[in-house]
Design a protein around this motif. Structure first.
Motif, mmCIF file in Angstrom:
data_model
loop_
_atom_site.group_PDB
_atom_site.id
_atom_site.type_symbol
_atom_site.label_atom_id
_atom_site.label_comp_id
_atom_site.label_asym_id
_atom_site.label_seq_id
_atom_site.Cartn_x
_atom_site.Cartn_y
_atom_site.Cartn_z
ATOM 1 N N UNK A 43 0.819 -1.217 0.000
ATOM 2 C CA UNK A 43 0.000 0.000 0.000
ATOM 3 C C UNK A 43 0.857 1.273 0.000
ATOM 4 N N UNK A 44 2.167 1.129 0.245
ATOM 5 C CA UNK A 44 3.046 2.311 0.256
ATOM 6 C C UNK A 44 3.825 2.483 -1.042
ATOM 7 N N UNK A 65 3.169 -18.488 -3.042
ATOM 8 C CA UNK A 65 2.201 -18.324 -1.944
ATOM 9 C C UNK A 65 2.529 -17.120 -1.065
ATOM 10 N N UNK A 66 3.810 -16.966 -0.717
ATOM 11 C CA UNK A 66 4.181 -15.904 0.238
ATOM 12 C C UNK A 66 4.131 -14.514 -0.404
ATOM 13 N N UNK A 67 3.838 -14.482 -1.708
ATOM 14 C CA UNK A 67 3.767 -13.199 -2.410
ATOM 15 C C UNK A 67 2.316 -12.723 -2.555
ATOM 16 N N UNK A 68 1.361 -13.639 -2.312
ATOM 17 C CA UNK A 68 -0.055 -13.347 -2.582
ATOM 18 C C UNK A 68 -0.568 -12.152 -1.753
ATOM 19 N N UNK A 69 -0.193 -12.088 -0.481
ATOM 20 C CA UNK A 69 -0.664 -10.979 0.366
ATOM 21 C C UNK A 69 -0.224 -9.642 -0.222
ATOM 22 N N UNK A 70 1.053 -9.585 -0.613
ATOM 23 C CA UNK A 70 1.600 -8.361 -1.198
ATOM 24 C C UNK A 70 0.826 -8.010 -2.475
ATOM 25 N N UNK A 71 0.629 -9.011 -3.313
ATOM 26 C CA UNK A 71 -0.066 -8.803 -4.591
ATOM 27 C C UNK A 71 -1.488 -8.295 -4.352
ATOM 28 N N UNK A 72 -2.170 -8.922 -3.423
ATOM 29 C CA UNK A 72 -3.559 -8.517 -3.165
ATOM 30 C C UNK A 72 -3.633 -7.126 -2.549
ATOM 31 N N UNK A 73 -2.618 -6.778 -1.759
ATOM 32 C CA UNK A 73 -2.605 -5.454 -1.123
ATOM 33 C C UNK A 73 -2.364 -4.341 -2.146
ATOM 34 N N UNK A 74 -1.951 -4.705 -3.361
ATOM 35 C CA UNK A 74 -1.804 -3.677 -4.404
ATOM 36 C C UNK A 74 -3.167 -3.068 -4.718
ATOM 37 N N UNK A 75 -4.211 -3.900 -4.541
ATOM 38 C CA UNK A 75 -5.593 -3.438 -4.637
ATOM 39 C C UNK A 75 -5.834 -2.500 -5.793
ATOM 40 N N UNK A 76 -6.260 -1.309 -5.453
ATOM 41 C CA UNK A 76 -6.596 -0.323 -6.473
ATOM 42 C C UNK A 76 -5.696 0.899 -6.342
#
Ligand code: FMN
Length: 147
Positions: A43-44, A65-76
């Motif tokens: 998000x930053x 797998x350990x990258x998914x949180x980061x990827x999803x946090x890219x959001x919009x």
């Protein structure tokens, strides 16, 4: 110029690429942050002018797998006006070589970032030439115009 290099790497190949990209960006005088995606706040990302994101490919051409949180946090996130590049290591014996690189590129484009170079895909450990290519891409994402 502020640049972030964030990556996911299990056996160190993508990490070597990340280090070379960070070194190239630093050569331009940019302020460079190098982080495992696990410790980075997606998000930053909009606080940086240049964004380099890397991941190896897992499963069937998938993100680790350990990258998914980061990827999803890219959001919009709005990444308009940011320079970006994507990189990663893979294995050509899999049907989808370096699929993670393509997935991340699509995401960054959708968020408005400007991809300054084609995604850098390397088989296993980067060669000396590929390390040079990573450094060049690091210079580009830090805003240096190619010679
Ligand atoms: N590489 C690909 O290009 N495509 C794949 O679909 C793919 N799937 C994999 C699945 C498994 C279970 C494993 C162990 C490896 C897979 N790879 C695939 C290869 C890794 O991406 C490759 O070994 C890479 O160099 C690892 O990078 P790292 O050292 O940064 O962790």
């Amino acid at each position: 110029m502020k640049v972030i290099v964030a990556y996911a790497s299990l056996t160190g190949n993508t990490e070597e690429m990340a280090e070379a990209i960070a070194a190239g960006a630093r050569e331009t005088g940019a302020e460079v942050v190098l982080r495992d995606a696990y410790d980075a706040e997606a998000s930053e990302l909009d606080q940086y002018d240049g964004i380099a994101i890397g991941a190896y490919t897992w499963g069937d051409g998938e993100l680790p797998d350990e990258f998914i949180d980061f990827y999803e946090a890219l959001g919009k996130l709005d990444l308009n006006g940011r320079k970006a590049v994507v990189f990663g290591s893979g294995d050509t014996s899999y049907p989808i070589f370096c699929g993670a690189v393509d997935t991340i590129e699509e995401k960054l484009k959708a968020l408005g970032a400007q991809l300054v170079a084609a995604g850098v895909k390397v088989e296993f450990t980067p060669s000396a030439d590929e390390i040079k290519q990573c450094k060049e891409v690091g210079r580009l994402v830090a805003g240096k115009v190619p010679a």
